[in-house]
Design an enzyme around this catalytic site. Structure first.
Site, PDB file in Angstrom:
ATOM      1  N   ARG A 177       0.885  -1.358  -0.122  1.00  0.00           N
ATOM      2  CA  ARG A 177      -0.125  -0.029   0.058  1.00  0.00           C
ATOM      3  C   ARG A 177       0.973   1.174   0.077  1.00  0.00           C
ATOM      4  O   ARG A 177       0.516   2.439  -0.538  1.00  0.00           O
ATOM      5  CB  ARG A 177      -0.812  -0.241   1.226  1.00  0.00           C
ATOM      6  CG  ARG A 177      -1.882  -1.044   1.160  1.00  0.00           C
ATOM      7  CD  ARG A 177      -2.969  -0.919   2.240  1.00  0.00           C
ATOM      8  NE  ARG A 177      -3.194  -2.303   2.486  1.00  0.00           N
ATOM      9  CZ  ARG A 177      -3.747  -2.793   3.957  1.00  0.00           C
ATOM     10  NH1 ARG A 177      -3.759  -1.822   4.779  1.00  0.00           N
ATOM     11  NH2 ARG A 177      -4.217  -3.848   4.285  1.00  0.00           N
ATOM     12  N   CYS A 281       0.524   0.672  16.216  1.00  0.00           N
ATOM     13  CA  CYS A 281       0.441  -0.559  16.939  1.00  0.00           C
ATOM     14  C   CYS A 281       0.461  -0.381  18.485  1.00  0.00           C
ATOM     15  O   CYS A 281       0.199  -1.022  19.168  1.00  0.00           O
ATOM     16  CB  CYS A 281       1.335  -1.760  16.750  1.00  0.00           C
ATOM     17  SG  CYS A 281       3.026  -1.334  16.811  1.00  0.00           S
TER      18      CYS A 281
HETATM   19  P1  NAD Z   1      -1.366  -6.878   7.440  1.00  0.00           P
HETATM   20  O1  NAD Z   1      -1.236  -8.019   8.514  1.00  0.00           O
HETATM   21  O2  NAD Z   1      -2.593  -6.764   6.627  1.00  0.00           O
HETATM   22  O3  NAD Z   1      -0.208  -6.865   6.431  1.00  0.00           O
HETATM   23  C1  NAD Z   1       1.191  -7.074   6.760  1.00  0.00           C
HETATM   24  C2  NAD Z   1       2.004  -7.836   5.791  1.00  0.00           C
HETATM   25  O4  NAD Z   1       1.356  -9.052   5.423  1.00  0.00           O
HETATM   26  C3  NAD Z   1       2.104  -6.817   4.612  1.00  0.00           C
HETATM   27  O5  NAD Z   1       3.160  -6.916   4.119  1.00  0.00           O
HETATM   28  C4  NAD Z   1       0.986  -7.513   3.779  1.00  0.00           C
HETATM   29  O6  NAD Z   1       1.450  -7.603   2.329  1.00  0.00           O
HETATM   30  C5  NAD Z   1       1.174  -9.116   4.128  1.00  0.00           C
HETATM   31  N1  NAD Z   1      -0.116  -9.946   3.916  1.00  0.00           N
HETATM   32  C6  NAD Z   1      -1.416  -9.257   3.935  1.00  0.00           C
HETATM   33  N2  NAD Z   1      -2.241 -10.324   3.911  1.00  0.00           N
HETATM   34  C7  NAD Z   1      -1.439 -11.361   3.944  1.00  0.00           C
HETATM   35  C8  NAD Z   1      -1.899 -13.095   3.702  1.00  0.00           C
HETATM   36  N3  NAD Z   1      -3.191 -13.213   3.708  1.00  0.00           N
HETATM   37  N4  NAD Z   1      -0.772 -13.672   3.838  1.00  0.00           N
HETATM   38  C9  NAD Z   1       0.273 -13.481   3.983  1.00  0.00           C
HETATM   39  N5  NAD Z   1       0.853 -12.172   3.816  1.00  0.00           N
HETATM   40  C10 NAD Z   1      -0.299 -11.144   3.928  1.00  0.00           C
HETATM   41  O7  NAD Z   1      -1.061  -5.575   8.445  1.00  0.00           O
HETATM   42  P2  NAD Z   1      -1.406  -4.026   7.970  1.00  0.00           P
HETATM   43  O8  NAD Z   1      -2.613  -3.593   7.856  1.00  0.00           O
HETATM   44  O9  NAD Z   1      -0.393  -3.628   6.789  1.00  0.00           O
HETATM   45  O10 NAD Z   1      -0.760  -3.408   9.322  1.00  0.00           O
HETATM   46  C11 NAD Z   1      -1.521  -3.099  10.276  1.00  0.00           C
HETATM   47  C12 NAD Z   1      -1.200  -4.164  11.462  1.00  0.00           C
HETATM   48  O11 NAD Z   1       0.133  -4.409  11.881  1.00  0.00           O
HETATM   49  C13 NAD Z   1      -2.205  -3.850  12.754  1.00  0.00           C
HETATM   50  O12 NAD Z   1      -2.766  -4.909  13.267  1.00  0.00           O
HETATM   51  C14 NAD Z   1      -1.030  -3.496  13.711  1.00  0.00           C
HETATM   52  O13 NAD Z   1      -1.358  -3.497  15.115  1.00  0.00           O
HETATM   53  C15 NAD Z   1       0.094  -4.368  13.244  1.00  0.00           C
HETATM   54  N6  NAD Z   1       1.419  -3.799  13.706  1.00  0.00           N
HETATM   55  C16 NAD Z   1       2.033  -4.253  14.488  1.00  0.00           C
HETATM   56  C17 NAD Z   1       3.233  -3.975  15.093  1.00  0.00           C
HETATM   57  C18 NAD Z   1       3.935  -4.644  16.264  1.00  0.00           C
HETATM   58  O14 NAD Z   1       5.274  -4.327  16.573  1.00  0.00           O
HETATM   59  N7  NAD Z   1       3.412  -5.469  16.916  1.00  0.00           N
HETATM   60  C19 NAD Z   1       3.739  -2.732  14.359  1.00  0.00           C
HETATM   61  C20 NAD Z   1       3.313  -2.156  13.448  1.00  0.00           C
HETATM   62  C21 NAD Z   1       2.087  -2.711  13.045  1.00  0.00           C
END
Ligand code: NAD
Length: 498
Positions: A177, A281
Site C-alpha cells: 500500500r 500498534c
Molecule cells: P497486514 O497483516 O494486513 O499486512 C502485513 C503484511 O502482511 C503486509 O506486507 C502484507 O502484504 C502481508 N499480508 C497481507 N495479507 C496477507 C496474507 N493473507 N498472507 C500473507 N501475508 C499477507 O497488516 P497491515 O494492515 O499492513 O498493518 C496493520 C497491522 O499491523 C495492525 O494490526 C497493527 O497492530 C500491526 N502492527 C504491529 C506492530 C507490532 O510491532 N506489533 C507494528 C506495526 C503494526
C-alpha cells in the site's frame, strides 16, 4: 502513472510479472502510482542475487560492514524531507509524523553501526585441561522481512539494519500500500556502499509472502502486521524449518489513577489515541479511568481537545491528524462505531461523516470517543486501527489491571499516576511487553528492544537491540585443544569435568 518496481540485484525492475496494483493517495483517494507484484520467478531472482552476494559480505570484517551504516544514516538524513513527503503522500500521516517514522528507524541503523561490539562472541580460556572454548555468532545467510503499511520506513529499518550488519543478505517485502520509501531506502543503501544483492525488495501480497515462507534458501523470517497473519506466518515459516518472529496487532490500555494530573493525562490520550489516525500498534485505544470521578474528569478534559484537533492532508502543515489508509479501512471503522452504539456504549464524539473541502474522496475519519464501553463489545474486542478511543470505567486499580491482563493482546500499556508504589506494582505485574509510566507510547529506544506479549507476538526474541543480533545470527561453539593437551589412548567415557 509512476511505476514502482522491485529492487533486485542493485536495480529497480518491474520483473517478470504482468500484474500491478494501484497505490493511492489517502488524502485525495486518487491513484498516484502502481506497484509491480512479484512472481515466484522475481522472488527467485532476488534470492539468487542475495545468495551470490552474501558469502563475500559475511567475510567482510564487521567494522567495514558497520561503516556502510554510518554512510546510510548520513544519506537518510540528507534526504529526510523528501523521504518524509513521499511517505506522507502514500500513507497519509503528517510530514512531521513521517519524519518520526523515519527517525525511529534510523536510530536502529545507528545501533547497527555498533554491531561489531555485539558480534564478538565469547571465549573461555581453559574450559578443561588444555582446552579452550569459544562461541561465534555467525549470520543465518538470507533473512527476510515482511512489513505493515503503518510504518513504511521504521519497521523495514528495524529489520534490515541488524540483519545486514550481522552479515546476512536481506529480502524485504514491504506493504504493497505504501511501497515507495522502502525502495528508496534500498537505493540509498547501495549509494552508502552496500554491495548489490545484500538488500533486495520485492512487492506483493499473500503469494509472495508464501513464496518467502516456503523458500528453502531463506533461513529466518521477521514479520510485523496484524495478528491473524502473524499467526499464519509464524506457523508456516516454522513448518518450513525457519527461524521466525512474528509481531501482531494490539489493544493498548492506559490506566488513569485518581491522583493523576488529568490535564496531562488528557493530552497524552489525545496524542496516543488519535496521532497517525490511530494507525499505530502502540496507539492507546482503551482509556481506563479508575473511579467514576476520574472518568468524568477525563472525559470532560478530552472533549474540548478533540474538538480542537486539526484534521487535514499531510500537505497542510497545520494538520495534526491525516486520513486512514484505504476506503475499506474507513468503512470498517464506521461499521465498528455503529456496532458500539448498537451494543450500548455512549458515543460522546462521533467522527463519522467528516468531509474536508477539496478532499471529498479522501479517506478522512474524524476522531470518535466512546464512554461506558464494556469488555463484551466489539469496539473493545477488535483492533479498530483508527481514531476511536474507548473509555472503560473501572472501580478499582485491581479491576483496571485485571481488564488489561485479561485482554488477549499484550503489546503496550501505560499508567498515569503520581504514586510510585502503584506504578511499580503495575510494571511488575502486568502481562504486557512494553509499559509506560506517565508515558503513553512507550516505544523503547534502539539499544533496548521492541516486542509485545500474548497475541501481539509469536516466536522468540524482540525487534532491535541485542535481541535482534541474536535473532539474525546463530551460535557456533568450538572446543579446541592442541597435541600437548591430548592424553595417549582412546577415551570411551563421555567427557565430564570430574
Ligand atoms: P497486514 O497483516 O494486513 O499486512 C502485513 C503484511 O502482511 C503486509 O506486507 C502484507 O502484504 C502481508 N499480508 C497481507 N495479507 C496477507 C496474507 N493473507 N498472507 C500473507 N501475508 C499477507 O497488516 P497491515 O494492515 O499492513 O498493518 C496493520 C497491522 O499491523 C495492525 O494490526 C497493527 O497492530 C500491526 N502492527 C504491529 C506492530 C507490532 O510491532 N506489533 C507494528 C506495526 C503494526
Amino acid at each position: 502513472m509512476r511505476t514502482i518496481g522491485h529492487f533486485i540485484d542493485g536495480v529497480e525492475t518491474t520483473g517478470n510479472g504482468a500484474e500491478f496494483q494501484d497505490v493511492f493517495n489517502p488524502a485525495t483517494g486518487e491513484g498516484q502510482a502502481r506497484v509491480a507484484l512479484a512472481t515466484q520467478a522475481d522472488l527467485d531472482a532476488a534470492v539468487a542475487s542475495a545468495a551470490a552476494a552474501q558469502p563475500q559480505w559475511a567475510a567482510t570484517n564487521p567494522q567495514r560492514r558497520a561503516r556502510v551504516f554510518f554512510n546510510f544514516v548520513a544519506l537518510i538524513n540528507r534526504d529526510m524531507q523528501e523521504l518524509a513527503e513521499l511517505l506522507s503522500a502514500e500513507h497519509g500521516k503528517t510530514v512531521d509524523d513521517a519524519r518520526g517514522d523515519i527517525l525511529r528507524g534510523l536510530e536502529v541503523s545507528e545501533f547497527a553501526a555498533g554491531a561489531p561490539h555485539l558480534l564478538k562472541g565469547e571465549f573461555t580460556d581453559g574450559a578443561g585441561p588444555g582446552i579452550d572454548m569459544y562461541s561465534m555468532r555467525q549470520p543465518i545467510g538470507i533473512g527476510a522481512g515482511i512489513t505493515p503499511f503503518n510504518f513504511p520506513a521504521m519497521i523495514p529499518l528495524w529489520m534490515l539494519s541488524p540483519a545486514i550488519a550481522a552479515g546476512n543478505a536481506f529480502i524485504l517485502k514491504p506493504s504493497e500500500r505504501d511501497p515507495s520509501v522502502p525502495v528508496r531506502l534500498a537505493r540509498l543503501a547501495i549509494e552508502a556502499g552496500l554491495p548489490k544483492g545484500i538488500l533486495n525488495v520485492v512487492h506483493g501480497g499473500k503469494s509472495v509472502v508464501d513464496g518467502i515462507l516456503q523458500h528453502d534458501q531463506i533461513g529466518a523470517v521477521s514479520f510485523v502486521g496484524s495478528t491473524p497473519i502473524a499467526r499464519y506466518v509464524y506457523a508456516t515459516a516454522a513448518a518450513h524449518g525457519k527461524r521466525v518472529q512474528a509481531f501482531g496487532g494490539a489493544k493498548n490500555h492506559m490506566i488513569i489513577m485518581p491522583d493523576a494530573d488529568m490535564e496531562k493525562a488528557a493530552d497524552a490520550l489525545i496524542g496516543a489515541g488519535y496521532g497517525a489516525a490511530g494507525e499505530r500498534c502502540m496507539a492507546v485505544s482503551v482509556a481506563v479511568p479508575v473511579g467514576e470521578e476520574t472518568a468524568d474528569k477525563i472525559i470532560a478534559a478530552l472533549k474540548p481537545r478533540i474538538d480542537r484537533l486539526k484534521i487535514g492532508p499531510a500537505t497542510d502543515l497545520a494538520s495534526e491528524m491525516g486520513p486512514v489508509i484505504t476506503q475499506a479501512s474507513k468503512d470498517r471503522i464506521a461499521a465498528l462505531v455503529e456496532s458500539g452504539i448498537a451494543q450500548g456504549a455512549t458515543l460522546v464524539v462521533d467522527g463519522r461523516g467528516l468531509t474536508l473541502q477539496g478532499y471529498e474522496k479522501g479517506y478522512f475519519v474524524g476522531p470518535s470517543l466512546f464512554d461506558n464501553v464494556t469488555a463484551e463489545m466489539d469496539i473493545y474486542k477488535e483492533e479498530i486501527f483508527g481514531p476511536v478511543l474507548s473509555v472503560v470505567r473501572a472501580s478499582t486499580y485491581e479491576d483496571a489491571l485485571k481488564l488489561t491482563m485479561d485482554n488477549p493482546y499484550g503489546n503496550g500499556t501505560a499508567i498515569f499516576t503520581r504514586d510510585g508504589d502503584t506504578a511499580r506494582d503495575f510494571a511488575a505485574r502486568v502481562n504486557v511487553g512494553m509499559v509506560g509510566i506517565n508515558v503513553p507510547v512507550p516505544v523503547p529506544v534502539a539499544y533496548h528492544s521492541f516486542g509485545g506479549w500474548k497475541a501481539s507476538a509469536f516466536g522468540d526474541l524482540n525487534q532491535y537491540g541485542t535481541d535482534s543480533i541474536k535473532f539474525w545470527t546463530r551460535t557456533k561453539t568450538v572446543t579446541a585443544r592442541w597435541p600437548s593437551g591430548i592424553k595417549d589412548g582412546a577415551e570411551f567415557q563421555f567427557p565430564t569435568m570430574k
